[in-house]
Design a protein around this motif. Structure first.
Motif, PDB file in Angstrom:
ATOM      1  N   ARG A   1       0.849  -1.187   0.000  1.00 10.66           N
ATOM      2  CA  ARG A   1       0.000   0.000   0.000  1.00 10.66           C
ATOM      3  C   ARG A   1       0.894   1.250   0.000  1.00 10.66           C
ATOM      4  O   ARG A   1       2.082   1.179   0.289  1.00 10.66           O
ATOM      5  CB  ARG A   1      -0.891   0.031   1.246  1.00 10.66           C
ATOM      6  CG  ARG A   1      -1.720  -1.220   1.466  1.00 10.66           C
ATOM      7  CD  ARG A   1      -2.916  -1.247   0.573  1.00 10.66           C
ATOM      8  NE  ARG A   1      -3.838  -2.327   0.940  1.00 10.66           N
ATOM      9  CZ  ARG A   1      -4.963  -2.572   0.303  1.00 10.66           C
ATOM     10  NH1 ARG A   1      -5.328  -1.834  -0.723  1.00 10.66           N
ATOM     11  NH2 ARG A   1      -5.729  -3.577   0.690  1.00 10.66           N
ATOM     12  N   ARG A   2       0.288   2.372  -0.290  1.00 15.61           N
ATOM     13  CA  ARG A   2       1.037   3.632  -0.248  1.00 15.61           C
ATOM     14  C   ARG A   2       1.635   3.873   1.147  1.00 15.61           C
ATOM     15  O   ARG A   2       2.745   4.359   1.268  1.00 15.61           O
ATOM     16  CB  ARG A   2       0.118   4.796  -0.629  1.00 15.61           C
ATOM     17  CG  ARG A   2      -0.455   4.676  -2.028  1.00 15.61           C
ATOM     18  CD  ARG A   2      -1.501   5.752  -2.272  1.00 15.61           C
ATOM     19  NE  ARG A   2      -2.192   5.496  -3.537  1.00 15.61           N
ATOM     20  CZ  ARG A   2      -2.429   6.412  -4.466  1.00 15.61           C
ATOM     21  NH1 ARG A   2      -2.060   7.660  -4.264  1.00 15.61           N
ATOM     22  NH2 ARG A   2      -3.052   6.100  -5.578  1.00 15.61           N
ATOM     23  N   ARG A   3       0.845   3.560   2.156  1.00 15.57           N
ATOM     24  CA  ARG A   3       1.332   3.743   3.527  1.00 15.57           C
ATOM     25  C   ARG A   3       2.576   2.903   3.770  1.00 15.57           C
ATOM     26  O   ARG A   3       3.512   3.354   4.445  1.00 15.57           O
ATOM     27  CB  ARG A   3       0.230   3.350   4.516  1.00 15.57           C
ATOM     28  CG  ARG A   3       0.627   3.422   5.983  1.00 15.57           C
ATOM     29  CD  ARG A   3      -0.579   3.110   6.869  1.00 15.57           C
ATOM     30  NE  ARG A   3      -0.228   3.183   8.275  1.00 15.57           N
ATOM     31  CZ  ARG A   3       0.175   2.140   8.998  1.00 15.57           C
ATOM     32  NH1 ARG A   3       0.305   0.932   8.401  1.00 15.57           N
ATOM     33  NH2 ARG A   3       0.448   2.275  10.278  1.00 15.57           N
ATOM     34  N   ASP A   4       2.626   1.670   3.254  1.00 16.62           N
ATOM     35  CA  ASP A   4       3.792   0.809   3.429  1.00 16.62           C
ATOM     36  C   ASP A   4       5.035   1.465   2.835  1.00 16.62           C
ATOM     37  O   ASP A   4       6.106   1.485   3.455  1.00 16.62           O
ATOM     38  CB  ASP A   4       3.565  -0.543   2.744  1.00 16.62           C
ATOM     39  CG  ASP A   4       2.352  -1.282   3.282  1.00 16.62           C
ATOM     40  OD1 ASP A   4       2.065  -1.141   4.489  1.00 16.62           O
ATOM     41  OD2 ASP A   4       1.687  -1.987   2.490  1.00 16.62           O
ATOM     42  N   VAL A   5       4.891   1.988   1.620  1.00 16.11           N
ATOM     43  CA  VAL A   5       6.025   2.634   0.961  1.00 16.11           C
ATOM     44  C   VAL A   5       6.442   3.891   1.726  1.00 16.11           C
ATOM     45  O   VAL A   5       7.629   4.145   1.935  1.00 16.11           O
ATOM     46  CB  VAL A   5       5.665   2.985  -0.496  1.00 16.11           C
ATOM     47  CG1 VAL A   5       6.813   3.738  -1.172  1.00 16.11           C
ATOM     48  CG2 VAL A   5       5.321   1.725  -1.283  1.00 16.11           C
TER      49      VAL A   5
END
Length: 434
Positions: free
Chosen positions: A30-34
């Motif tokens: 997810r974007r949050r992970d990146v």
């Protein structure tokens, strides 16, 4: 700034490393992970890693979007040049669409390392809920990334609904989190009371005996009873501060005086929130004729000013342990005749050196720092920021009631009754609950 993190220098992130940090395959990142992975290394290294991460994710059919990569480059540039604020970084993280907003209603998420097990659980549950809503198309992270205000409002509203909806086990996230927060606050406050009580005792021990002036006490008690029997100021203000009715006040002179003096330092009327205390510090007063004691609490001047009683309680509650210890130390050491106007009390706070009191490790008006944790430059910065006029304004309510109690005289100087009684009142204010 931003999330609490330990950045590594000279580390180039690869998609596999981002997946390892996130505990999910590259194709499911997810974007949050990146974002979290990028914030885990130095900004310069994160910027250098962006092309490789982006290519790796495109190769497995998970390209994310151009607005996300543009926003990532923008925030990393700001961090690299030391121009990014906490709000900038956390706002970017929230714009990924699965990071909870820092403040939801009355709840504030702690940084990861400071979260309780309950906070960690609820935060993870909310992240999971946001991921589900993102997959369902209810969250548009591109709109969040570009700063769309309507998208941000909807994003916060979605979180608020989850926080106030019962879970399968019956718990309501907002309720259990605020209950825990209240318990932690009360525990911290009790610890601060105990520390202040010990510090005050060390001052009293150095001064020695302070005899109760019986004649002054009797005169003051008679005058207080007459004031309380009349409507309006000052009697009804003191009664309201005590949280009792006039009939419920002690009949003994000493107990009556100490009860009222204690409530001046620790009002027992309507409790005030932390927001109210911050409001009190920033509050600018209306003209006297604009405020009427005893008016309807909902009837405020211009829909913005509190009634006189609420304003007075808010002001006194904005004074913290450091403020009171500074004042008590100066008055106890100075003895009868010590200047005790509101301006004098503010000056005592400004000049107070906590190192002079055994066991006291606080910084003026900030419970988050211990004196030993600050370097000289930081302490000097606190001195520069000290708002003496604001503190004086808060103490105006105190000195007005001290004058009625006979603790200070018409020249705003400490009386023998005040020298004996004010420290005793503070000890009661900081006493352990029975």
């Amino acid at each position: 700034m931003g999330r609490e993190r330990h950045t590594l220098r000279g580390v180039e992130l690869q998609p596999d490393r981002v997946a390892e940090i996130a505990h999910r395959p590259v194709a499911e990142l997810r974007r949050r992970d990146v974002a979290i992975a990028l914030l885990s290394v130095a900004a310069e290294d994160a910027l250098a890693s962006l092309p490789a991460i982006r290519r790796g994710m495109m190769a497995v059919g998970n390209p994310l979007s151009a607005p996300f990569w543009e926003s990532a480059e923008e925030i990393l540039d700001k961090i690299s040049s030391s121009d990014a604020t906490f709000g900038d970084v956390h706002g970017w993280l929230e714009a990924t669409g699965t990071e909870p907003t820092g403040i939801i209603g009355l709840h504030v998420w702690e940084e990861p390392s400071a979260r309780s097990p309950l906070q960690e659980e609820m935060h993870a549950r909310l992240v999971g809920h946001l991921e589900e809503r993102l997959s369902a198309g209810e969250i548009d992270p591109d709109q969040l990334a570009t700063g769309n205000e309507e998208a941000r409002r909807e994003y916060l509203a979605l979180q608020e609904r989850w926080m106030t909806t019962p879970l399968a086990d019956g718990r309501i996230p907002m309720t259990v989190l605020l209950d825990e927060q209240d318990e932690a606050f009360l525990a911290d406050w009790a610890a601060a009371d105990a520390e202040a009580r010990t510090a005050l005792q060390s001052v009293l021990d150095r001064v020695g005996n302070r005899l109760l002036p019986a004649d002054e006490l009797r005169t003051a008690a008679d005058r207080l009873r007459a004031d309380i029997a009349r409507p309006g100021w000052p009697g009804q203000m003191l009664v309201s501060f005590s949280g009792r009715t006039a009939e419920a006040l002690p009949t003994d002179d000493t107990e009556l005086w100490l009860t009222l003096a204690t409530s001046v330092a620790s009002p027992q009327g309507d409790p005030l929130s932390e927001e109210d205390k911050e409001f009190a510090r920033a509050m600018e007063w209306a003209e006297d004729e604009d405020l009427k004691f005893g008016s309807d609490p909902d009837d405020v001047v211009g829909d913005s000013e509190p009634d006189e009683l609420s304003a007075a309680i808010a002001a006194v509650c904005a004074l913290d342990h450091f403020d009171w210890l500074a004042v008590m130390s100066a008055l106890v050491n100075g003895g009868p005749g010590t200047p005790a106007s509101a301006a004098d009390l503010a000056r005592y706070v400004r000049d107070f050196d906590p190192d002079e009191i055994i066991g006291l490790e606080v910084v003026p008006n900030d419970d988050d720092f211990a004196d030993e944790d600050l370097d000289d430059d930081t302490v000097e910065g606190y001195d520069d920021d000290f708002d003496e006029l604001s503190i004086e304004g808060l103490f105006l309510h105190v000195t007005a009631m001290w004058s009625v109690l006979g603790a200070i005289d018409s020249d705003d100087r400490l009386t023998a009754l005040g020298w004996w009684g004010l420290p005793e009142a503070m000890r009661r204010a900081w006493a352990e609950p029975e």
